[in-house]
Write an enzyme that holds these catalytic residues in place. Sequence first.
Site, short mmCIF file in Angstrom:
data_model
loop_
_atom_site.label_atom_id
_atom_site.label_comp_id
_atom_site.label_asym_id
_atom_site.label_seq_id
_atom_site.Cartn_x
_atom_site.Cartn_y
_atom_site.Cartn_z
N GLY A 102 13.05 32.79 26.18
CA GLY A 102 13.74 33.68 25.04
C GLY A 102 12.85 34.49 24.50
O GLY A 102 13.02 35.33 23.65
N CYS A 146 43.27 40.15 40.16
CA CYS A 146 42.78 41.28 40.83
C CYS A 146 43.58 41.86 41.70
O CYS A 146 44.21 41.13 42.52
CB CYS A 146 41.35 40.81 41.55
N CYS A 189 42.14 41.23 45.53
CA CYS A 189 41.99 39.75 46.06
C CYS A 189 42.58 38.64 45.38
O CYS A 189 42.37 37.30 45.70
CB CYS A 189 40.32 39.38 45.98
N CYS A 199 38.27 43.26 40.66
CA CYS A 199 37.00 42.56 40.33
C CYS A 199 36.06 43.53 40.07
O CYS A 199 35.90 44.66 41.01
CB CYS A 199 36.65 41.63 41.47
N CYS A 218 34.87 40.15 45.38
CA CYS A 218 36.10 40.52 45.69
C CYS A 218 36.14 40.59 47.31
O CYS A 218 37.27 40.17 47.77
CB CYS A 218 36.46 42.02 45.19
#
Lengths: 258, 301
Positions: free
Chosen positions: B29, B238, B241, B263, B269
Amino acid sequence: MTDETLLSARDLSLHFGKIPALVGVDADLWPGEVLAVVGESGSGKTTLLNVLSGRMRADAGAVWYRDPARRLHDVHAMPAPALRALHRSDWGFVHQNPRDNLRMAVSAGGNVGERLMAAGNRHYGNIRAEAIDWLTQVEIDADRVDDMPRTFSGGMLQRLQIARTLVTHPRLVFMDEPTGGLDVSVQARLLDLIRSLVARLNIAVVLVTHDLAVARLLAHRIMVMQRGVVVETGLTDQVLDDPQHAYTQLLVSSVLQA
Amino acid sequence: MNGYNFAYLDEQTKRMIRRALLKAVAIPGHQVPFGSREMPLPYGWGTGGIQVTASVLGADDTLKVIDQGADDTTNAVSIRRFFARTAGVATTTDTEQATIIQTRHRIPEKKLREDQIIVYQVPQPEPLFKLESSRAETRRMHALAEYGAMHVRLYEDITRFGQVAISYDYPVMVGGRFLMAPSPIPAFDNPKMHMMPALQLFGAGREKRIYAIPPYTEVRSLDFEDHPFRTTRAPHRCALCNADNSYLDEVVTDDRGGRMFVCSDTDHCETRQEAGHAGTGEALVREAPVGSAARGGGMKP
Ligand SMILES: Nc1ncnc2c1ncn2[C@@H]1O[C@H](COP(=O)(O)OP(=O)(O)O)[C@@H](O)[C@H]1O
Ligand SMILES: [Mg+2]
């Protein structure tokens, strides 16, 4: 006052080029005590405050602080993180100009809550409740908690700064001309507030002021500075009613004339 | 290789970047400065990510590049081509096949594995940059872990909007120590960073910073106990899908306010569609006036 001191300084000296801002200054502060540093402009008061609080280094001398566990710390030898942590929790600093300390783009509540958040408080509701409580204590309406500081008057800004500083219950607060720049009537109210808060919370204060009336009202003890030298020190009433040093006599008499 | 060194950058530059990466991995980080090179692409096209990818890419790697979740945008296609040409590596759009995934704005829906590396393109590496403009001061704040000001920002949001109003680049604490900008991925993707088995590398070209999250590192989105971090997504399935747990893009389908939620992760997807999942394929007719929300989850970058 046989207790151990909270803050002690010995033989502090600091020159700015040829200007002697501090010359062999000793100072002691006991828990819960208000110590006023008085003297005319340029006498070294702000410099002393900065050196006592570790914000500025002296050329010589030492400052000792006793923490709640009674351990002594050499303020100028403390690692930066420890000193900054001290300034965020156990200590506070009230500036003459509240804008130097406040975040002007953050609400009053956010300003008061910042030190709590810095100390790890992660409960929004508690932080907000604490902020409201502190606003009330400094006589700001609770319903101003979400307002921006820029909508506040000068006196309110100074009270907001005090709430922001006291929220972590510091044991020691440094104040530099906290009532300077305010109207006389506003000053009086602020002085009353500072006096009652400091007494009720048992906070020790080093108060810098050029105004002897402010020192008279707030301080238990007083230090008189002239050109970086402490010329006289003692209980406030004693020093102001029966000044021994010629410079103090001059200061007191010019106040009486005013 | 058409006169280029492998993956375009010279070996010395790659070594310099790898040293920065090693340091970044050692201090999760923490932003490590690096000598960012001029790339044959403008800043904003992921020059930081490209330099990181170039430095970790091997001849056996298979590279996937996504932009806003899609493999077929101009940006994604040109970066993929760039490495196909300069390094001769295999490329793919299949998340599972990829060993290195360079990304802008998304983390794939498919859980990443230990043998994968994800490289994020970062425009602004400093999470405190909106609060403190001085670099020296933000460095000090990181060194001392002084992050109270960031919580003040969250406090202000909750006060004003009833919730934290950060939907992209939502700040995280890495390993309980460093505050980090996850790059402009939606907050929806933040939980994927937590304990991710894959190595996560971040490159900011213009700002000349590299940072990293080693595998299985704790990554927490900043929040309050009584206002815990929550992800949001558009309340739809979606249309292609039928997924009900993926991040959705809102696609305008005609000029009469018709729209469709699909998606954002196109590979996810398509994989689902190949496996037999099917949505309604139908556009929703917008009731609200056109132009109020442009992206999935009602969020704007
Ligand atoms: N940073 C500095 N650089 C140079 N001279 C300074 C600085 N700060 C203060 N001084 C000088 O030191 C003396 C004491 O200043 P100061 O402590 O601010 O006095 P006071 O607060 O009593 O008005 C003054 O002569 C002032 O001009
Ligand atoms: Mg002064």
